[in-house]
Design a protein around this motif. Structure first.
Motif, PDB file in Angstrom:
ATOM      1  N   ALA A  41       0.831  -1.209   0.000  1.00  0.00           N
ATOM      2  CA  ALA A  41       0.000   0.000   0.000  1.00  0.00           C
ATOM      3  C   ALA A  41       0.865   1.258   0.000  1.00  0.00           C
ATOM      4  O   ALA A  41       0.532   2.241  -0.675  1.00  0.00           O
ATOM      5  CB  ALA A  41      -0.943  -0.008   1.198  1.00  0.00           C
ATOM      6  N   VAL A  42       1.976   1.234   0.713  1.00  0.00           N
ATOM      7  CA  VAL A  42       2.886   2.383   0.730  1.00  0.00           C
ATOM      8  C   VAL A  42       3.432   2.636  -0.678  1.00  0.00           C
ATOM      9  O   VAL A  42       3.478   3.777  -1.147  1.00  0.00           O
ATOM     10  CB  VAL A  42       4.027   2.182   1.754  1.00  0.00           C
ATOM     11  CG1 VAL A  42       5.141   3.194   1.549  1.00  0.00           C
ATOM     12  CG2 VAL A  42       3.484   2.272   3.177  1.00  0.00           C
ATOM     13  N   GLU A  43       3.834   1.582  -1.363  1.00  0.00           N
ATOM     14  CA  GLU A  43       4.356   1.744  -2.727  1.00  0.00           C
ATOM     15  C   GLU A  43       3.282   2.245  -3.685  1.00  0.00           C
ATOM     16  O   GLU A  43       3.548   3.092  -4.532  1.00  0.00           O
ATOM     17  CB  GLU A  43       4.966   0.439  -3.227  1.00  0.00           C
ATOM     18  CG  GLU A  43       6.274   0.097  -2.555  1.00  0.00           C
ATOM     19  CD  GLU A  43       7.325   1.188  -2.677  1.00  0.00           C
ATOM     20  OE1 GLU A  43       7.512   1.738  -3.785  1.00  0.00           O
ATOM     21  OE2 GLU A  43       7.960   1.507  -1.649  1.00  0.00           O
ATOM     22  N   VAL A  44       2.091   1.713  -3.555  1.00  0.00           N
ATOM     23  CA  VAL A  44       0.979   2.184  -4.384  1.00  0.00           C
ATOM     24  C   VAL A  44       0.704   3.662  -4.085  1.00  0.00           C
ATOM     25  O   VAL A  44       0.496   4.469  -4.994  1.00  0.00           O
ATOM     26  CB  VAL A  44      -0.284   1.316  -4.161  1.00  0.00           C
ATOM     27  CG1 VAL A  44      -1.508   1.952  -4.790  1.00  0.00           C
ATOM     28  CG2 VAL A  44      -0.067  -0.085  -4.711  1.00  0.00           C
ATOM     29  N   VAL A 100      -6.725   4.023   7.633  1.00  0.00           N
ATOM     30  CA  VAL A 100      -5.566   3.340   8.223  1.00  0.00           C
ATOM     31  C   VAL A 100      -4.597   4.216   9.015  1.00  0.00           C
ATOM     32  O   VAL A 100      -3.728   3.680   9.693  1.00  0.00           O
ATOM     33  CB  VAL A 100      -4.754   2.555   7.154  1.00  0.00           C
ATOM     34  CG1 VAL A 100      -5.579   1.492   6.515  1.00  0.00           C
ATOM     35  CG2 VAL A 100      -4.149   3.477   6.129  1.00  0.00           C
ATOM     36  N   ALA A 101      -4.717   5.523   8.933  1.00  0.00           N
ATOM     37  CA  ALA A 101      -3.731   6.387   9.601  1.00  0.00           C
ATOM     38  C   ALA A 101      -3.673   6.151  11.110  1.00  0.00           C
ATOM     39  O   ALA A 101      -2.601   6.233  11.709  1.00  0.00           O
ATOM     40  CB  ALA A 101      -4.014   7.858   9.299  1.00  0.00           C
ATOM     41  N   ASP A 102      -4.797   5.850  11.726  1.00  0.00           N
ATOM     42  CA  ASP A 102      -4.805   5.585  13.174  1.00  0.00           C
ATOM     43  C   ASP A 102      -4.066   4.307  13.541  1.00  0.00           C
ATOM     44  O   ASP A 102      -3.566   4.171  14.651  1.00  0.00           O
ATOM     45  CB  ASP A 102      -6.242   5.461  13.697  1.00  0.00           C
ATOM     46  CG  ASP A 102      -6.877   6.795  13.992  1.00  0.00           C
ATOM     47  OD1 ASP A 102      -6.159   7.807  14.023  1.00  0.00           O
ATOM     48  OD2 ASP A 102      -8.110   6.830  14.180  1.00  0.00           O
ATOM     49  N   SER A 109       2.779   8.528   8.578  1.00  0.00           N
ATOM     50  CA  SER A 109       3.952   9.332   8.244  1.00  0.00           C
ATOM     51  C   SER A 109       3.986   9.672   6.756  1.00  0.00           C
ATOM     52  O   SER A 109       4.280  10.810   6.373  1.00  0.00           O
ATOM     53  CB  SER A 109       5.216   8.570   8.648  1.00  0.00           C
ATOM     54  OG  SER A 109       6.353   9.267   8.235  1.00  0.00           O
ATOM     55  N   GLU A 110       3.674   8.698   5.921  1.00  0.00           N
ATOM     56  CA  GLU A 110       3.636   8.934   4.471  1.00  0.00           C
ATOM     57  C   GLU A 110       2.570   9.985   4.131  1.00  0.00           C
ATOM     58  O   GLU A 110       2.814  10.889   3.341  1.00  0.00           O
ATOM     59  CB  GLU A 110       3.341   7.634   3.721  1.00  0.00           C
ATOM     60  CG  GLU A 110       4.385   6.560   3.880  1.00  0.00           C
ATOM     61  CD  GLU A 110       5.689   6.848   3.156  1.00  0.00           C
ATOM     62  OE1 GLU A 110       5.696   7.669   2.213  1.00  0.00           O
ATOM     63  OE2 GLU A 110       6.709   6.247   3.537  1.00  0.00           O
ATOM     64  N   LEU A 111       1.404   9.844   4.717  1.00  0.00           N
ATOM     65  CA  LEU A 111       0.313  10.791   4.474  1.00  0.00           C
ATOM     66  C   LEU A 111       0.705  12.194   4.925  1.00  0.00           C
ATOM     67  O   LEU A 111       0.477  13.177   4.208  1.00  0.00           O
ATOM     68  CB  LEU A 111      -0.961  10.329   5.183  1.00  0.00           C
ATOM     69  CG  LEU A 111      -1.657   9.122   4.558  1.00  0.00           C
ATOM     70  CD1 LEU A 111      -2.589   8.461   5.562  1.00  0.00           C
ATOM     71  CD2 LEU A 111      -2.418   9.538   3.305  1.00  0.00           C
TER      72      LEU A 111
END
Length: 182
Positions: A41-44, A100-102, A109-111
Motif C-alpha cells: 500500500a505504501v508503494e501504491v 488506516v492512519a490511526d 507518516s507517508e500521508l
C-alpha cells in the motif's frame, strides 16, 4: 491494478489474493517485493502521490496564468477527476487517512509528508497572489493553504456521504467567490 483497487474498495477491503489474481502474479512474487500488505500500500501510495505531484506542478506551475486563477483551475480539475463524475470518486489521501492512519504509523507518516508538500504548493501560489496584490498582505498563506486543503478534503468526504458534488461546489464558491475574492 493495485492503485485502482485501493481507490475503489479501500485498504481493508483490498485483499492481497485479489490483487494477485487481477495482476496474474504468483503469491511468492508479491512477497519477494513486498514483505506485507502495508508495504504494498505504501508503494501504491507513492505512485499515486507522484501522479498528483505532477498534476500540481503542471497546473499550479503555469505561471503565465494569474495565481488565484491557477488555484481555482487546480481545484476544478481535482473535482472533475475525484468528484462524483470521476472514474473513481474520492481521494486516496483522504480515504487512507480515514481508514488506516490511526493504525499504521508508517502510512500516517507517508500521508503527513504528502499533505505537507501539497499544502506548501498551495501556499506558494497564495504567496504569489499576495505579492501581486491579488490578496491582502495580512493573509497568512500557510494557514490559508491548510484551511483550503482541509476544506477540500472534507468536501470530498461529504460528497461521498451525499452522493452529490454539491459539497464540492460549495467549497469552490466559498473558497474563491468569498474568501479569496479581492
Amino acid at each position: 491494478m493495485g492503485l485502482e483497487r485501493l481507490r475503489s474498495t479501500g485498504y481493508t477491503a483490498t485483499g492481497v489474493k485479489e490483487v494477485l489474481d487481477l495482476a496474474k502474479v504468483p503469491k511468492g512474487s508479491f512477497y519477494h517485493y513486498f514483505p506485507s500488505k502495508e508495504e504494498f500500500a505504501v508503494e501504491v501510495f507513492h505512485l499515486y502521490a507522484k501522479g498528483e505531484a505532477e498534476r500540481t506542478a503542471r497546473v499550479l506551475g503555469a505561471r503565465k496564468v494569474a495565481p488565484l486563477k491557477r488555484l481555482r483551475l487546480y481545484f476544478e480539475e481535482l473535482i472533475s477527476v475525484y468528484g462524483q463524475g470521476g472514474e473513481i470518486s474520492g481521494c486516496l489521501m483522504g480515504s487512507l487517512s480515514l481508514e488506516v492512519a490511526d493504525h499504521s504509523p508508517r502510512m500516517r507518516s507517508e500521508l503527513q509528508g504528502v499533505f505537507a508538500v501539497w499544502q506548501k504548493g498551495i501556499a506558494d501560489v497564495l504567496r504569489e497572489a499576495i505579492q501581486r496584490g491579488d490578496l491582502a498582505k495580512s493573509m497568512q498563506p500557510d494557514a490559508l493553504a491548510a484551511f483550503l486543503l482541509n476544506s477540500y478534503e472534507g468536501s470530498l468526504i461529504r460528497m461521498k456521504a451525499e452522493k452529490s458534488d454539491r459539497p464540492l461546489e460549495n467549497f469552490l464558491h466559498f473558497a474563491f467567490d468569498v474568501l479569496l475574492k479581492k
